[in-house]
Scaffold this active site. Structure first.
Site, PDB file in Angstrom:
ATOM      1  N   GLY A 140       0.813  -1.224   0.000  1.00 19.55           N
ATOM      2  CA  GLY A 140       0.000   0.000   0.000  1.00 19.55           C
ATOM      3  C   GLY A 140       0.834   1.255   0.000  1.00 19.55           C
ATOM      4  O   GLY A 140       0.702   2.093   0.897  1.00 19.55           O
ATOM      5  N   SER A 141       1.696   1.398  -1.033  1.00 14.27           N
ATOM      6  CA  SER A 141       2.668   2.505  -0.972  1.00 14.27           C
ATOM      7  C   SER A 141       2.585   3.463  -2.170  1.00 14.27           C
ATOM      8  O   SER A 141       3.560   4.127  -2.482  1.00 14.27           O
ATOM      9  CB  SER A 141       4.080   1.935  -0.831  1.00 14.27           C
ATOM     10  OG  SER A 141       4.261   0.806  -1.651  1.00 14.27           O
ATOM     11  N   THR A 142       1.406   3.530  -2.812  1.00 16.08           N
ATOM     12  CA  THR A 142       1.279   4.490  -3.909  1.00 16.08           C
ATOM     13  C   THR A 142       0.973   5.896  -3.386  1.00 16.08           C
ATOM     14  O   THR A 142       1.021   6.866  -4.126  1.00 16.08           O
ATOM     15  CB  THR A 142       0.167   4.067  -4.897  1.00 16.08           C
ATOM     16  OG1 THR A 142      -1.036   3.847  -4.146  1.00 16.08           O
ATOM     17  CG2 THR A 142       0.553   2.807  -5.657  1.00 16.08           C
ATOM     18  N   GLY A 171       0.354   8.325   0.680  1.00 21.40           N
ATOM     19  CA  GLY A 171       0.292   8.346   2.142  1.00 21.40           C
ATOM     20  C   GLY A 171       1.551   7.877   2.855  1.00 21.40           C
ATOM     21  O   GLY A 171       2.682   8.099   2.388  1.00 21.40           O
ATOM     22  N   ILE A 172       1.358   7.235   3.998  1.00 18.16           N
ATOM     23  CA  ILE A 172       2.471   6.808   4.857  1.00 18.16           C
ATOM     24  C   ILE A 172       3.359   5.798   4.118  1.00 18.16           C
ATOM     25  O   ILE A 172       4.588   5.862   4.194  1.00 18.16           O
ATOM     26  CB  ILE A 172       1.920   6.215   6.178  1.00 18.16           C
ATOM     27  CG1 ILE A 172       1.233   7.314   7.002  1.00 18.16           C
ATOM     28  CG2 ILE A 172       3.028   5.538   6.986  1.00 18.16           C
ATOM     29  CD1 ILE A 172       0.482   6.824   8.247  1.00 18.16           C
ATOM     30  N   GLY A 173       2.745   4.885   3.375  1.00 20.69           N
ATOM     31  CA  GLY A 173       3.510   3.860   2.647  1.00 20.69           C
ATOM     32  C   GLY A 173       4.448   4.480   1.620  1.00 20.69           C
ATOM     33  O   GLY A 173       5.613   4.072   1.489  1.00 20.69           O
ATOM     34  N   TYR A 216     -12.170  -0.806  12.616  1.00 23.43           N
ATOM     35  CA  TYR A 216     -10.785  -0.430  12.314  1.00 23.43           C
ATOM     36  C   TYR A 216      -9.889  -0.702  13.526  1.00 23.43           C
ATOM     37  O   TYR A 216      -8.856  -1.363  13.427  1.00 23.43           O
ATOM     38  CB  TYR A 216     -10.738   1.049  11.918  1.00 23.43           C
ATOM     39  CG  TYR A 216      -9.337   1.601  11.720  1.00 23.43           C
ATOM     40  CD1 TYR A 216      -8.569   1.206  10.637  1.00 23.43           C
ATOM     41  CD2 TYR A 216      -8.787   2.530  12.618  1.00 23.43           C
ATOM     42  CE1 TYR A 216      -7.273   1.718  10.454  1.00 23.43           C
ATOM     43  CE2 TYR A 216      -7.512   3.048  12.436  1.00 23.43           C
ATOM     44  CZ  TYR A 216      -6.760   2.639  11.356  1.00 23.43           C
ATOM     45  OH  TYR A 216      -5.489   3.141  11.172  1.00 23.43           O
ATOM     46  N   SER A 251      -1.689   1.316  14.563  1.00 21.94           N
ATOM     47  CA  SER A 251      -2.233   2.657  14.826  1.00 21.94           C
ATOM     48  C   SER A 251      -2.386   2.812  16.324  1.00 21.94           C
ATOM     49  O   SER A 251      -2.507   1.812  17.052  1.00 21.94           O
ATOM     50  CB  SER A 251      -3.608   2.771  14.166  1.00 21.94           C
ATOM     51  OG  SER A 251      -4.285   3.923  14.639  1.00 21.94           O
TER      52      SER A 251
HETATM   53  P1  NAD Z   1      -3.882   6.056   2.579  1.00 23.13           P
HETATM   54  O1  NAD Z   1      -5.321   5.729   2.360  1.00 23.13           O
HETATM   55  O2  NAD Z   1      -3.428   7.452   2.305  1.00 23.13           O
HETATM   56  O3  NAD Z   1      -2.979   5.053   1.756  1.00 23.13           O
HETATM   57  C1  NAD Z   1      -3.274   3.688   1.809  1.00 23.13           C
HETATM   58  C2  NAD Z   1      -2.463   2.940   0.817  1.00 23.13           C
HETATM   59  O4  NAD Z   1      -2.880   1.568   0.874  1.00 23.13           O
HETATM   60  C3  NAD Z   1      -2.671   3.397  -0.614  1.00 23.13           C
HETATM   61  O5  NAD Z   1      -1.445   3.312  -1.311  1.00 23.13           O
HETATM   62  C4  NAD Z   1      -3.671   2.371  -1.177  1.00 23.13           C
HETATM   63  O6  NAD Z   1      -3.531   2.153  -2.549  1.00 23.13           O
HETATM   64  C5  NAD Z   1      -3.288   1.139  -0.399  1.00 23.13           C
HETATM   65  N1  NAD Z   1      -4.379   0.182  -0.274  1.00 23.13           N
HETATM   66  C6  NAD Z   1      -5.606   0.382   0.272  1.00 23.13           C
HETATM   67  N2  NAD Z   1      -6.336  -0.730   0.135  1.00 23.13           N
HETATM   68  C7  NAD Z   1      -5.555  -1.633  -0.485  1.00 23.13           C
HETATM   69  C8  NAD Z   1      -5.732  -2.957  -0.934  1.00 23.13           C
HETATM   70  N3  NAD Z   1      -6.904  -3.592  -0.782  1.00 23.13           N
HETATM   71  N4  NAD Z   1      -4.706  -3.574  -1.543  1.00 23.13           N
HETATM   72  C9  NAD Z   1      -3.528  -2.947  -1.744  1.00 23.13           C
HETATM   73  N5  NAD Z   1      -3.295  -1.697  -1.363  1.00 23.13           N
HETATM   74  C10 NAD Z   1      -4.298  -1.048  -0.749  1.00 23.13           C
HETATM   75  O7  NAD Z   1      -3.582   5.597   4.063  1.00 23.13           O
HETATM   76  P2  NAD Z   1      -2.503   6.049   5.164  1.00 23.13           P
HETATM   77  O8  NAD Z   1      -3.134   7.045   6.040  1.00 23.13           O
HETATM   78  O9  NAD Z   1      -1.216   6.354   4.516  1.00 23.13           O
HETATM   79  O10 NAD Z   1      -2.414   4.694   6.010  1.00 23.13           O
HETATM   80  C11 NAD Z   1      -1.394   3.740   5.843  1.00 23.13           C
HETATM   81  C12 NAD Z   1      -1.375   2.836   7.050  1.00 23.13           C
HETATM   82  O11 NAD Z   1      -1.154   3.620   8.232  1.00 23.13           O
HETATM   83  C13 NAD Z   1      -2.690   2.086   7.290  1.00 23.13           C
HETATM   84  O12 NAD Z   1      -2.417   0.776   7.718  1.00 23.13           O
HETATM   85  C14 NAD Z   1      -3.341   2.894   8.394  1.00 23.13           C
HETATM   86  O13 NAD Z   1      -4.207   2.100   9.172  1.00 23.13           O
HETATM   87  C15 NAD Z   1      -2.137   3.341   9.185  1.00 23.13           C
HETATM   88  N6  NAD Z   1      -2.380   4.521  10.011  1.00 23.13           N
HETATM   89  C16 NAD Z   1      -2.706   5.712   9.439  1.00 23.13           C
HETATM   90  C17 NAD Z   1      -2.942   6.805  10.259  1.00 23.13           C
HETATM   91  C18 NAD Z   1      -3.283   8.151   9.698  1.00 23.13           C
HETATM   92  O14 NAD Z   1      -3.749   9.004  10.452  1.00 23.13           O
HETATM   93  N7  NAD Z   1      -3.043   8.414   8.428  1.00 23.13           N
HETATM   94  C19 NAD Z   1      -2.847   6.678  11.648  1.00 23.13           C
HETATM   95  C20 NAD Z   1      -2.515   5.455  12.190  1.00 23.13           C
HETATM   96  C21 NAD Z   1      -2.287   4.383  11.364  1.00 23.13           C
END
Ligand code: NAD
Length: 264
Positions: free
Chosen positions: A14-16, A18-20, A154, A141
């Site tokens: 999931g790295s396209t 956000g955090i990834g 979640y 999280s």
């Molecule tokens: P985001 O929605 O911005 O990015 C999510 C990424 O996961 C995207 O690249 C998307 O393509 C990919 N993804 C989603 N569903 C998928 C699937 N079925 N198969 C493959 N890829 C998939 O999310 P984020 O905020 O960057 O979150 C990333 C991680 O960090 C998650 O596990 C989230 O629970 C965790 N997290 C986020 C936060 C926050 O506030 N942003 C806080 C705590 C934990």
């Protein structure tokens, strides 16, 4: 500080965006070769190009796979049989009243947030033990230990990640492999911008008002009182991915802006 990541290979689910994406970028900047992932070929290709722009000459490629589909994970592991560093980051979140969460939604959250990491770890963990070096990092999280009332499904999946992570770490005794979890707090990823939009719609306010309101009413204990930048999470993950973190194993590490009122 040299994080000694040159020559290591990593996969970030999931790295396209956000955090990834930020984790992939940071690992590349430290000299690791990184395979990124998203659901579609187009999104993956776009993110690979963007990363090459940020880190010229970076050894980055991508594989499309949807973690709600076990078969996609099987194909992915056939294409990428072994790695040094696995970051289980892919995850979904959505505010929804408990009574409206259907069985299908519970199962979808488990597939994407929990089974993704289980399936990938089951494949890559034995190879790491064999080489006597490896890193598995779960991106959980703060919601794992402070269940949010607006999305209990979640929070439940994020708690489950802590069990898998600690359980796997127990199997690394006396090896060079570590398994740890990072618990970010509210972080300004593309997904969270969307989340805030949904909260705003449900309350009939603007996204700007919802963002302010979020820390006042939904996360008042945050010491940071702002969303973290994705890089602030990626920095912690990159250190844990590195050989320098070798004395940290089986840990759940907070990067949640002091939101959890606890001293450990
Ligand atoms: P985001 O929605 O911005 O990015 C999510 C990424 O996961 C995207 O690249 C998307 O393509 C990919 N993804 C989603 N569903 C998928 C699937 N079925 N198969 C493959 N890829 C998939 O999310 P984020 O905020 O960057 O979150 C990333 C991680 O960090 C998650 O596990 C989230 O629970 C965790 N997290 C986020 C936060 C926050 O506030 N942003 C806080 C705590 C934990």
């Amino acid at each position: 500080m040299d994080l000694q990541l040159k020559g290591k290979t990593a996969f970030v689910s999931g790295s396209t965006q956000g955090i990834g994406y930020a984790i992939a970028k940071q690992l590349l900047l430290e000299g690791a070769a990184v395979t990124i992932n998203g659901r579609t070929e187009a999104r993956v290709a776009e993110a690979v190009e963007k990363l090459k722009g940020h880190v010229p000459g970076a050894p980055v490629n991508g594989i499309a796979a949807d973690f709600s589909k076990a078969d996609d994970v099987r194909k992915l592991t056939e294409q990428l049989p072994g790695i040094d560093i696995l970051v289980n980051n892919a995850g979904i979140f959505e505010p929804k009243p408990f009574t409206e969460i259907t069985d299908e939604e519970w199962l979808r959250f488990f597939e994407v947030n929990v089974m993704s990491g289980i399936r990938l770890s089951r494949h890559y963990f034995p190879g790491m033990l064999e080489k006597n070096w490896g890193r598995i990092i779960f991106i959980s999280s703060e919601s794992a230990i402070m269940i949010p009332e607006e999305m209990i499904h979640y929070g439940t999946t994020k708690t489950a990640q802590l069990s898998i992570s600690r359980g796997l770490a127990l199997l690394t005794k006396n090896t060079g492999v570590t398994v740890n979890t990072i618990m970010p707090g509210p972080t300004k990823s593309e997904g969270v911008v969307e989340f805030i939009k949904q909260v705003a719609e449900s309350k009939g306010i603007t996204p700007q008002e919802a963002e302010k309101d979020f820390f006042k009413t939904m996360r008042p204990s945050s010491l940071l009182q702002r969303f973290a930048d994705v890089a602030e999470i990626a920095n912690m993950v990159t250190y844990i991915a590195s050989p320098l973190s070798s004395a940290t194993n089986g840990a759940a590490l907070k990067a949640e802006g002091g939101l959890v009122n606890s001293i450990y």
